[in-house]
Design an enzyme around this catalytic site. Structure first.
Site, PDB file in Angstrom:
ATOM      1  N   HIS A 322       0.728  -1.201   0.093  1.00 43.65           N
ATOM      2  CA  HIS A 322       0.032  -0.141  -0.026  1.00 43.65           C
ATOM      3  C   HIS A 322       1.008   1.252   0.143  1.00 43.65           C
ATOM      4  O   HIS A 322       1.523   1.255   0.960  1.00 43.65           O
ATOM      5  CB  HIS A 322      -1.033   0.055   1.233  1.00 43.65           C
ATOM      6  CG  HIS A 322      -1.995  -1.157   1.140  1.00 43.65           C
ATOM      7  ND1 HIS A 322      -2.313  -1.793   2.516  1.00 43.65           N
ATOM      8  CD2 HIS A 322      -2.468  -1.862   0.036  1.00 43.65           C
ATOM      9  CE1 HIS A 322      -3.154  -2.514   2.070  1.00 43.65           C
ATOM     10  NE2 HIS A 322      -3.315  -2.640   0.724  1.00 43.65           N
ATOM     11  N   GLU A 325       1.780   3.566   3.252  1.00 44.96           N
ATOM     12  CA  GLU A 325       2.124   3.207   4.427  1.00 44.96           C
ATOM     13  C   GLU A 325       3.765   3.125   4.372  1.00 44.96           C
ATOM     14  O   GLU A 325       4.490   2.296   4.522  1.00 44.96           O
ATOM     15  CB  GLU A 325       1.661   1.752   4.610  1.00 44.96           C
ATOM     16  CG  GLU A 325       0.287   1.820   4.723  1.00 44.96           C
ATOM     17  CD  GLU A 325      -0.390   0.281   4.592  1.00 44.96           C
ATOM     18  OE1 GLU A 325       0.380  -0.664   4.586  1.00 44.96           O
ATOM     19  OE2 GLU A 325      -1.679   0.127   4.435  1.00 44.96           O
ATOM     20  N   HIS A 420       3.265  -3.479   7.091  1.00 46.20           N
ATOM     21  CA  HIS A 420       2.169  -2.604   6.737  1.00 46.20           C
ATOM     22  C   HIS A 420       2.142  -1.321   7.575  1.00 46.20           C
ATOM     23  O   HIS A 420       2.953  -1.271   8.628  1.00 46.20           O
ATOM     24  CB  HIS A 420       0.718  -3.281   6.671  1.00 46.20           C
ATOM     25  CG  HIS A 420       0.445  -3.981   5.631  1.00 46.20           C
ATOM     26  ND1 HIS A 420      -0.389  -3.717   4.418  1.00 46.20           N
ATOM     27  CD2 HIS A 420       0.769  -5.141   5.541  1.00 46.20           C
ATOM     28  CE1 HIS A 420      -0.604  -4.643   3.619  1.00 46.20           C
ATOM     29  NE2 HIS A 420       0.172  -5.692   4.286  1.00 46.20           N
ATOM     30  N   GLU A 493       1.642  -4.755  11.438  1.00 50.50           N
ATOM     31  CA  GLU A 493       0.860  -3.450  11.378  1.00 50.50           C
ATOM     32  C   GLU A 493       1.662  -2.466  12.409  1.00 50.50           C
ATOM     33  O   GLU A 493       2.039  -2.707  13.515  1.00 50.50           O
ATOM     34  CB  GLU A 493      -0.708  -3.478  11.853  1.00 50.50           C
ATOM     35  CG  GLU A 493      -1.250  -4.462  10.680  1.00 50.50           C
ATOM     36  CD  GLU A 493      -1.653  -3.448   9.409  1.00 50.50           C
ATOM     37  OE1 GLU A 493      -1.253  -2.552   9.368  1.00 50.50           O
ATOM     38  OE2 GLU A 493      -2.315  -4.348   8.688  1.00 50.50           O
TER      39      GLU A 493
END
Length: 803
Positions: A322, A325, A420, A493
């Site tokens: 993504h 990010e 991420h 994350e």
């Protein structure tokens, strides 16, 4: 020869001279080896919120390239100081030639609009990763900004990156970014934009990218009221003030610290050439494949070539699928810096594993400044189930790579980690694989997150989730886990903002925090692998002990194994360059006013201090068994791995009951209490698997005769201490013996009623058949017993009976 054959025209002779196919190509024909550029559309048009009696004037129009080739031509400008791109590709040359012959395309004016008001600021975002679509001037000190949507989509707007200059004198300016397509509680909890000011760095008032902006407010956007009706998905607005302290200063604003493909290229070049800091002989840089816009996607293979690869396992790490990010890219860089270094633990990792690292999976979206998608407008982390070779060549190549690695054995891939960033929550946490409660891997897959949480305060074990949600079945971690049987498949994350320290205070992330997190991930992998080796040695010792039938205690054997492990982990003679990670600063003169973006600077190599403690895998699993949360239900939401909308939880670390929803009350018993306060058990979720209770079950109590024969005093009935609900489809036919041995469903709660029942009942409570319960129920009761023992609760005789 028939009539029909004689009427056919003669065959055309073969061409003896060269013929041009230009006219055919102008009409649309292409040879198979040529690839057309990707058309880029930006069709989202948002209203302008004019002030009453005043029409806002547009002063800036962002760049909207028509195809992917124009993106590379504009951003690279055939310069060696940017990301590499091969303009000698036949597809590029053919497209350039046809573009010169086809003059139908009309150029669109971009940049600052002509005849802007005097005193207006000068905006720019025509650089790598830039994202600014339109700017409207409210007054001299206030501007409305619109982010550009992702290419070929009508949304995904939460990444901004632009520059401002033209300040004649110091003043405060207000910026309104009015078209956020997502809501984020982090802005309400203190997240601020990242700012880079050239003059502040030159005057030693800043170390580079810093948090900036005052009077920040994140709320519903002003453009929502401009729609005829309430929009289906209302927009949000970020408003902040910034004080320009120096005249003629140039300032960049971004959501987080940018990490571009150009920076990655420079870092990989340093990684493969700096032999003083890195083991360059253990690093191999190659190309995974070409992206859809013909960008080379780099892949690194890191291992010690002097050690036989036959006994090594693979670890695959990916990042930046993504584009917005960037925190994930900084974490990947920290991971690479450590495993490629000359540290003793890094050398052990290279001896045991072969690392396959893809630091930037979606370079196309990163280059243009998309928030979430690639040039096609596809979320690539939702394309792993059935990727298209034409539309998702990088995803297909990644799956082919893992398929090749697992061809000999699924256990050949030891771990997969996808890094991420998270827009809604604080700290770092993991999404892991799902295994049933009775599966031994249920606890074993939680060991790595647990070890990482003990090593790094940024990581929160209790925020990690191990579920297989329907909305995320097409993500990388789920597909790789299910299709290739990779046991340790995780999504790491990391928050856009910061983390909660030991005092429950929010600490904003700096670059060295993210680099340190990547380093600790690598250290945790080594620690976990060492624990597995120790467990194998311990099993071997146990087997030898049983065969030899010696009298030596097993604890002595376990101590020897732990001592061997500790010796393996502490070869301090080879450790070099170890000191605390300190805040990283940019050199003062590295960025000039005419630079389109701040100059990339490769930071010096440093390591965190590591305080290793002797561990045993069984002990860690027992701790996880006590501390792990109840498995959450499968979610039917459409949120992504990086887009959970829930707010940050702020439970205290020592409030473990908050993380155990099946325990309602649990406190030490006082001698003066009568009747005693017991815990309440809620098995509503577990009753979905199998119900062993009936709603109208009669409660059988202990008789006075048996109570006197056992020499025990009168015990208060504890049937009211349980609140157990049956499933709608619970079985009704249970043998009489089992029915009497099970706990009640409904019990009176009045103290007077309890005393009355204690006096008037003559039946006994039979011991329940523990093995007849479901595994989930047995697990919960064991956890409750451990909790009671840890908190100093002494169970009564009646409580002991049911446990």
């Amino acid at each position: 020869m028939s009539y029909y054959e004689s009427s056919l025209p003669l065959a055309t002779p073969l061409a003896s001279k060269g013929y041009s196919l230009e006219s055919d190509m102008i009409m649309g024909w292409r040879p198979k080896f040529l690839k057309d550029p990707i058309p880029l559309y930006f069709d989202l048009e948002l209203p302008v919120c004019n002030e009453p009696g005043q029409k806002l004037q547009q002063i800036y129009q962002g760049w909207q390239p028509s195809d992917s080739f124009k993106v590379h031509s504009k951003l690279t400008n055939n310069s060696t100081d940017t990301y590499p791109f091969d303009f000698s590709e036949p597809s590029i040359r053919a497209h350039e030639y046809l573009s010169k012959r086809n003059k139908s395309e009309t150029p669109v004016d971009t940049g600052m609009i002509k005849d802007i008001p005097e005193g207006s600021l000068i905006f720019d975002s025509v650089f790598e990763g830039g994202n600014l679509d339109q700017v409207y001037m409210v007054n001299e000190n206030e501007y409305d900004l619109y982010m550009r949507p992702d290419t070929n989509t009508l949304g995904h707007m939460h990444w901004f990156y632009f520059s401002v200059m033209g300040i004649a004198k110091p003043r405060r300016v207000r910026f309104n970014i009015v078209n956020f397509s997502r809501n984020s509680p982090l802005y309400r909890h203190g997240l601020r934009p990242r700012v880079f000011s050239i003059e502040r760095v030159r005057n030693s008032r800043s170390k580079g990218w810093e948090y900036g902006g005052e009077n920040l407010c994140f709320s519903s956007s002003k453009i929502n009221k401009c729609f005829g009706s309430t929009p289906k998905k209302p927009y949000n607005q970020l408003t902040f003030d910034y004080d320009f302290e120096y005249p003629n200063d140039k300032v960049w604003f971004a959501t987080t610290v940018p990490y571009t493909l150009t920076r990655l290229t420079k870092f990989l070049n340093t990684l493969t050439t700096d032999s003083n800091s890195y083991e360059t002989s253990n690093i191999s840089l190659s190309v995974l494949c070409k992206s859809l816009s013909l960008i080379d996607i780099p892949i690194l293979t890191i291992t010690n070539p002097k050690v036989d690869d036959q006994f090594k396992k693979f670890i695959v790490v990916t990042g930046r699928i993504h584009p917005s990010e960037t925190v994930g890219s900084w974490t990947v860089e920290g991971f690479l810096r450590f495993i490629c270094s000359k540290h003793i633990e890094a050398a052990k990792l290279r001896n045991r594993f072969i690392f396959k690292v893809i630091p930037m999976t979606n370079p196309d979206g990163v280059i243009l400044g998309n928030s979430r998608t690639d040039f096609n407008g596809h979320d690539q982390n939702r394309c792993f189930t059935c990727p298209s070779q034409k539309l998702h060549p990088n995803i297909c190549s990644l799956k082919e790579l893992i398929k090749e690695l697992t061809r000999e054995s699924p256990r050949k891939v030891f771990m997969y980690i996808d890094m991420h960033g998270h827009f809604c929550r604080k700290g770092a946490f993991m999404y892991g694989p799902y295994y049933p409660l009775h599966n031994p891997l249920y606890l074993k897959c939680r060991v790595i997150p647990k070890l990482l949480s003990e090593r790094d305060c940024i990581f929160r074990f209790h925020s990690s989730r191990f579920v297989k949600e329907k909305a995320k079945k097409r993500t990388a971690r789920v597909v790789i886990s299910t299709e290739f049987n990779v046991i340790n498949s995780y999504t790491l994350e990391t928050s856009y903002f910061g983390y909660l320290d030991e005092h429950r205070e929010t600490v904003a992330f700096e670059i060295h925090n993210l680099l340190g997190l990547g380093e600790n991930v690598a250290r945790t992998i080594l620690e976990y692998h060492t624990l597995l080796k120790t467990e194998q040695k311990l099993k071997l010792y146990r087997a030898q002990h049983r065969r030899s039938q010696k009298s030596r205690q097993l604890s002595t054997v376990q101590t020897e194994v732990n001592e061997i492990t500790a010796i393996e982990l502490h070869d301090e003679d080879i450790v070099q360059h170890i000191h605390d990670n300190s805040p990283i600063s940019y050199p003062k003169q590295i960025t000039l006013i005419n630079n389109s973006v701040p100059k990339d600077y490769i930071f010096p190599l440093t390591f965190n201090k590591d305080h290793h403690t002797k561990r045993n895998l069984e002990d860690i699993i027992s701790v996880i068994k006590m501390e792990c949360n109840e498995e959450e239900e499968e979610s039917d939401t459409n949120e992504s791995d990086s887009e959970d909308s829930e707010d940050e939880r702020s439970e205290s670390p020592n409030e473990k009951t908050n993380n155990l929803p099946f325990i309602e009350t649990l406190r030490p018993r006082e001698s003066s209490e009568s009747p005693p306060k017991l815990f309440k058990l809620n098995l509503e979720k577990m009753s979905r698997e199998r119900s062993i209770f009936s709603r109208n079950e009669n409660f059988v109590q202990k008789s006075n005769s048996d109570r006197n024969s056992n020499g025990n005093k009168s015990t208060e009935n504890f049937k009211d201490s349980f609140n157990i609900q049956a499933a709608p489809n619970s079985p009704t036919k249970i043998d009489e013996i089992n029915r009497e041995s099970f706990l009640p469903k409904i019990a009176p709660t009045s103290p007077l009623k309890r005393q009355e029942n204690a006096k008037n009942t003559n039946s006994i409570v039979k011991r329940r058949k523990f093995l007849s319960l479901t595994p989930a129920l047995r697990e919960k009761i064991m956890v409750i017993k451990s909790r009671m023992k840890k908190r100093g609760l002494v169970p009564t005789k009646a409580e002991t009976t049911i446990m």
